[in-house]
Design an enzyme around this catalytic site. Structure first.
Site, PDB file in Angstrom:
ATOM      1  N   PHE A 203       0.843  -1.193   0.000  1.00  0.00           N
ATOM      2  CA  PHE A 203       0.000   0.000   0.000  1.00  0.00           C
ATOM      3  C   PHE A 203       0.877   1.241   0.000  1.00  0.00           C
ATOM      4  O   PHE A 203       1.899   1.312   0.664  1.00  0.00           O
ATOM      5  CB  PHE A 203      -0.985   0.040   1.182  1.00  0.00           C
ATOM      6  N   ASP A 205       2.024   5.327   0.125  1.00  0.00           N
ATOM      7  CA  ASP A 205       1.824   6.554   0.881  1.00  0.00           C
ATOM      8  C   ASP A 205       0.711   7.346   0.218  1.00  0.00           C
ATOM      9  O   ASP A 205       0.550   7.323  -0.992  1.00  0.00           O
ATOM     10  CB  ASP A 205       3.130   7.359   0.887  1.00  0.00           C
TER      11      ASP A 205
END
Length: 208
Positions: A203, A205
Site C-alpha cells: 500500500f 503513501d
C-alpha cells in the site's frame, strides 16, 4: 506478479530484510505488553484520521500520532467508544491545537463512526474486534471495512470494482506492530500475532 519479482530481485541483490519498526516513541503503547485495550483504541483513532494532511503546510503523520498520544496520556477515557461516538469538530480542534487540521467535519464523522460501530458490535472495545478476527489479518481487514465506511476506499474503474483498502491494511499492520510482534514467546496464542500477515497487499503513501 511484479511485486513478487521485485522482492526476488532484492533478495538476489543481498538486501537484508529489516524488522518492521513501529515507532514506539511516537505512538501510545502503554498497555500493549499486557494486551490492554487502550493501545488498540488509540490506533483505531489514529488510523481513522490518517488521511489528507497536505493542505496544511508542515503537518505530517508524526504530528497526528504524537498529539493523539498526548490526548490519551492526559485522559485515559478520551478514546472510549462512548466519547468517540460523541466527538465533535471542536473536540478535534482542541486535540490538534495549534495545527489547523484540514477536513475537520469529515474527520469528526470518521471518529464518530468508530465509536458507534464499536459500541454496537464489540462492547465498545477495538481490541474485541481484533480478537474477533481469530488471528487473521485478512479477516480483520474485512471486519474493519464491514463496520467502518470511512475505510472502504474503492471505486469503479472501466466497469470493474477496484478495492485498495489501504488504510484498513495499515490499521491491521499497526495493531501487529504495537501488539503482535512484541510477544514472540506466546506467538501461538496471541490474538494480535496474525498468521496470515503476508496476505496483505502493498500500500502506497497517500501522496503517491
Amino acid at each position: 506478479e511484479a511485486v513478487a519479482k521485485f522482492a526476488s530481485e532484492l533478495v538476489e541483490e543481498g538486501l537484508q530484510v529489516q524488522e518492521y519498526d513501529w515507532d514506539l516513541d511516537m505512538h501510545f503503547v502503554e498497555d500493549a505488553e499486557e494486551l490492554g485495550p487502550l493501545t488498540a483504541q488509540y490506533i483505531f483513532v489514529v488510523d481513522s484520521l490518517n488521511f489528507c494532511f497536505w493542505p496544511t503546510d508542515g503537518l505530517e503523520y508524526e504530528h497526528l500520532a504524537g498529539l493523539l498520544k498526548s490526548v490519551i496520556e492526559k485522559d485515559k477515557d478520551a478514546f472510549n467508544a462512548v466519547a468517540l461516538a460523541r466527538v465533535t469538530a471542536e473536540d478535534l480542534l482542541r486535540w490538534f491545537s495549534p495545527w489547523q487540521i484540514p477536513q475537520i467535519e469529515e474527520r469528526a464523522l470518521r471518529v464518530q463512526e468508530v465509536g458507534q460501530a464499536l459500541l454496537a458490535h464489540f462492547d465498545g472495545l477495538a481490541l474485541n474486534m481484533v480478537k474477533a478476527a481469530n488471528r487473521s489479518a485478512v479477516q480483520l481487514v474485512d471486519l474493519i471495512t464491514q463496520h467502518f465506511a470511512g475505510f472502504r476506499d474503492h471505486a469503479v474503474y472501466q466497469g470493474r470494482q477496484v478495492a485498495f483498502l489501504k488504510r484498513a491494511q495499515i490499521l491491521v499492520s499497526d495493531i501487529w506492530g504495537a501488539y503482535g510482534r512484541r510477544k514472540p514467546d506466546i506467538f501461538a496464542s496471541h490474538p494480535c500475532a496474525f498468521t496470515d500477515l503476508d496476505q496483505l497487499t502493498m500500500f502506497a503513501d497517500y501522496r503517491v
